[in-house]
Design a protein around this motif. Sequence first.
Motif, PDB file in Angstrom:
ATOM      1  N   VAL A   5      14.652   6.270  -8.946  1.00 17.80           N
ATOM      2  CA  VAL A   5      13.664   4.782  -9.063  1.00 17.80           C
ATOM      3  C   VAL A   5      12.487   4.806  -8.799  1.00 17.80           C
ATOM      4  CG1 VAL A   5      14.002   2.568  -8.263  1.00 17.80           C
ATOM      5  CG2 VAL A   5      15.806   3.871  -8.072  1.00 17.80           C
ATOM      6  N   PHE A   6      11.547   4.264 -10.001  1.00 16.34           N
ATOM      7  CA  PHE A   6      10.387   4.206  -9.614  1.00 16.34           C
ATOM      8  C   PHE A   6       9.884   2.901  -9.217  1.00 16.34           C
ATOM      9  CE2 PHE A   6      10.971   7.673 -12.412  1.00 16.34           C
ATOM     10  CZ  PHE A   6      10.088   8.739 -11.989  1.00 16.34           C
ATOM     11  N   VAL A   7       9.040   2.731  -8.198  1.00 21.93           N
ATOM     12  CA  VAL A   7       8.710   1.560  -7.415  1.00 21.93           C
ATOM     13  C   VAL A   7       7.391   2.171  -7.275  1.00 21.93           C
ATOM     14  CG1 VAL A   7       8.819   0.012  -4.897  1.00 21.93           C
ATOM     15  CG2 VAL A   7      10.661   1.705  -5.924  1.00 21.93           C
ATOM     16  N   THR A   8       6.823   0.175  -7.362  1.00 19.16           N
ATOM     17  CA  THR A   8       5.177  -0.196  -7.179  1.00 19.16           C
ATOM     18  C   THR A   8       5.569  -0.452  -5.973  1.00 19.16           C
ATOM     19  OG1 THR A   8       5.018   0.309  -9.304  1.00 19.16           O
ATOM     20  CG2 THR A   8       3.332  -0.925  -7.499  1.00 19.16           C
ATOM     21  N   LEU A   9       3.857   0.168  -5.090  1.00 17.41           N
ATOM     22  CA  LEU A   9       4.323  -0.640  -3.728  1.00 17.41           C
ATOM     23  C   LEU A   9       2.495  -0.881  -3.894  1.00 17.41           C
ATOM     24  CD1 LEU A   9       5.782   1.793  -1.882  1.00 17.41           C
ATOM     25  CD2 LEU A   9       6.685  -0.119  -1.828  1.00 17.41           C
ATOM     26  N   PRO A  10       1.782  -1.593  -2.676  1.00 17.80           N
ATOM     27  CA  PRO A  10       0.879  -2.146  -2.160  1.00 17.80           C
ATOM     28  C   PRO A  10       0.003  -0.723  -1.460  1.00 17.80           C
ATOM     29  CG  PRO A  10       2.312  -4.472  -1.683  1.00 17.80           C
ATOM     30  CD  PRO A  10       3.151  -3.195  -2.326  1.00 17.80           C
ATOM     31  N   ASP A  11      -1.071  -1.026  -1.675  1.00 19.50           N
ATOM     32  CA  ASP A  11      -1.276   0.494  -1.212  1.00 19.50           C
ATOM     33  C   ASP A  11      -1.275   0.241   0.536  1.00 19.50           C
ATOM     34  OD1 ASP A  11      -2.816   1.289  -2.869  1.00 19.50           O
ATOM     35  OD2 ASP A  11      -4.418   0.636  -3.356  1.00 19.50           O
ATOM     36  N   SER A  12      -1.534  -0.718   1.537  1.00 20.87           N
ATOM     37  CA  SER A  12      -1.122  -1.462   2.776  1.00 20.87           C
ATOM     38  C   SER A  12       0.559  -0.824   2.884  1.00 20.87           C
ATOM     39  CB  SER A  12      -1.228  -2.401   2.756  1.00 20.87           C
ATOM     40  OG  SER A  12      -0.272  -3.529   3.002  1.00 20.87           O
ATOM     41  N   VAL A  13       1.555  -1.016   2.509  1.00 12.22           N
ATOM     42  CA  VAL A  13       3.089  -0.850   2.559  1.00 12.22           C
ATOM     43  C   VAL A  13       2.995   0.839   2.272  1.00 12.22           C
ATOM     44  CG1 VAL A  13       5.104  -1.325   1.553  1.00 12.22           C
ATOM     45  CG2 VAL A  13       3.178  -3.329   1.579  1.00 12.22           C
ATOM     46  N   PHE A  14       2.226   0.941   1.575  1.00  6.99           N
ATOM     47  CA  PHE A  14       2.189   2.353   1.116  1.00  6.99           C
ATOM     48  C   PHE A  14       2.055   3.656   2.273  1.00  6.99           C
ATOM     49  CE2 PHE A  14       1.419   6.615  -0.047  1.00  6.99           C
ATOM     50  CZ  PHE A  14       2.353   7.364  -0.519  1.00  6.99           C
ATOM     51  N   GLU A  15       0.807   2.509   2.419  1.00  5.23           N
ATOM     52  CA  GLU A  15       0.448   3.378   4.134  1.00  5.23           C
ATOM     53  C   GLU A  15       0.610   3.572   4.942  1.00  5.23           C
ATOM     54  OE1 GLU A  15      -4.090   1.631   3.994  1.00  5.23           O
ATOM     55  OE2 GLU A  15      -4.378   3.144   1.990  1.00  5.23           O
ATOM     56  N   GLU A  16       1.755   2.685   5.429  1.00  7.11           N
ATOM     57  CA  GLU A  16       2.792   2.213   6.872  1.00  7.11           C
ATOM     58  C   GLU A  16       3.612   3.049   6.880  1.00  7.11           C
ATOM     59  OE1 GLU A  16       1.383  -1.979   8.404  1.00  7.11           O
ATOM     60  OE2 GLU A  16       1.701  -2.387   6.828  1.00  7.11           O
ATOM     61  N   LEU A  17       4.235   2.966   5.411  1.00  6.34           N
ATOM     62  CA  LEU A  17       5.138   3.348   4.900  1.00  6.34           C
ATOM     63  C   LEU A  17       4.830   5.307   5.326  1.00  6.34           C
ATOM     64  CD1 LEU A  17       8.310   4.209   4.102  1.00  6.34           C
ATOM     65  CD2 LEU A  17       7.503   4.137   1.722  1.00  6.34           C
ATOM     66  N   GLU A  18       4.085   6.122   4.752  1.00  5.00           N
ATOM     67  CA  GLU A  18       3.126   6.841   5.166  1.00  5.00           C
ATOM     68  C   GLU A  18       3.117   8.123   6.431  1.00  5.00           C
ATOM     69  OE1 GLU A  18       0.853   9.561   2.309  1.00  5.00           O
ATOM     70  OE2 GLU A  18      -0.094   8.506   2.861  1.00  5.00           O
ATOM     71  N   GLN A  19       2.485   6.612   7.056  1.00  4.51           N
ATOM     72  CA  GLN A  19       2.597   6.758   8.223  1.00  4.51           C
ATOM     73  C   GLN A  19       4.243   6.949   9.712  1.00  4.51           C
ATOM     74  OE1 GLN A  19      -0.443   3.464  10.159  1.00  4.51           O
ATOM     75  NE2 GLN A  19      -2.319   4.248   8.682  1.00  4.51           N
ATOM     76  N   TRP A  20       5.296   6.593   8.784  1.00  9.28           N
ATOM     77  CA  TRP A  20       5.891   6.349   9.670  1.00  9.28           C
ATOM     78  C   TRP A  20       6.732   7.367   9.196  1.00  9.28           C
ATOM     79  CZ3 TRP A  20      10.343   1.265   9.011  1.00  9.28           C
ATOM     80  CH2 TRP A  20      11.319   1.548   9.249  1.00  9.28           C
ATOM     81  N   ALA A  21       6.372   8.162   7.803  1.00  9.49           N
ATOM     82  CA  ALA A  21       7.223   8.553   7.639  1.00  9.49           C
ATOM     83  C   ALA A  21       6.725  10.662   8.215  1.00  9.49           C
ATOM     84  CB  ALA A  21       7.146   9.193   5.784  1.00  9.49           C
ATOM     85  N   ASP A  22       5.822  10.499   8.406  1.00  8.72           N
ATOM     86  CA  ASP A  22       4.647  10.946   9.104  1.00  8.72           C
ATOM     87  C   ASP A  22       4.942  11.243  10.779  1.00  8.72           C
ATOM     88  OD1 ASP A  22       3.525  12.140   6.254  1.00  8.72           O
ATOM     89  OD2 ASP A  22       1.559  11.515   6.403  1.00  8.72           O
ATOM     90  N   SER A  23       4.827  10.299  10.987  1.00  9.06           N
ATOM     91  CA  SER A  23       5.776  10.869  12.387  1.00  9.06           C
ATOM     92  C   SER A  23       6.906  10.826  12.856  1.00  9.06           C
ATOM     93  CB  SER A  23       5.656   9.149  12.935  1.00  9.06           C
ATOM     94  OG  SER A  23       5.873   8.029  12.440  1.00  9.06           O
ATOM     95  N   GLN A  24       8.019  10.858  11.424  1.00  6.15           N
ATOM     96  CA  GLN A  24       9.186  10.811  11.765  1.00  6.15           C
ATOM     97  C   GLN A  24       9.268  12.470  11.673  1.00  6.15           C
ATOM     98  OE1 GLN A  24      12.107   8.650  10.371  1.00  6.15           O
ATOM     99  NE2 GLN A  24      11.707   7.076  11.984  1.00  6.15           N
TER     100      GLN A  24
END
Length: 58
Positions: A5-24
């Motif tokens: 599935v391809f999803v378009t996220l606002p930059d701020s949401v993607f950045e937070e998701l990326e930080q969360w993923a990195d922390s895990q």
Amino acid sequence: MSKRVFVTLPDSVFEELEQWADSQGRPTANLAAFLIETSIRQAKESGEINPQKTRESK
């Protein structure tokens, strides 16, 4: 079988998701898939999604 599935996220949401993923220590897409699965499971349990009306049960 898994689907893409391809999803378009606002930059701020993607950045937070990326930080969360990195922390895990996991890929961003893997965390996103886990969050979607968890949300769907919770929606079914709360009655927001009628289990009989999902595409898999058709």
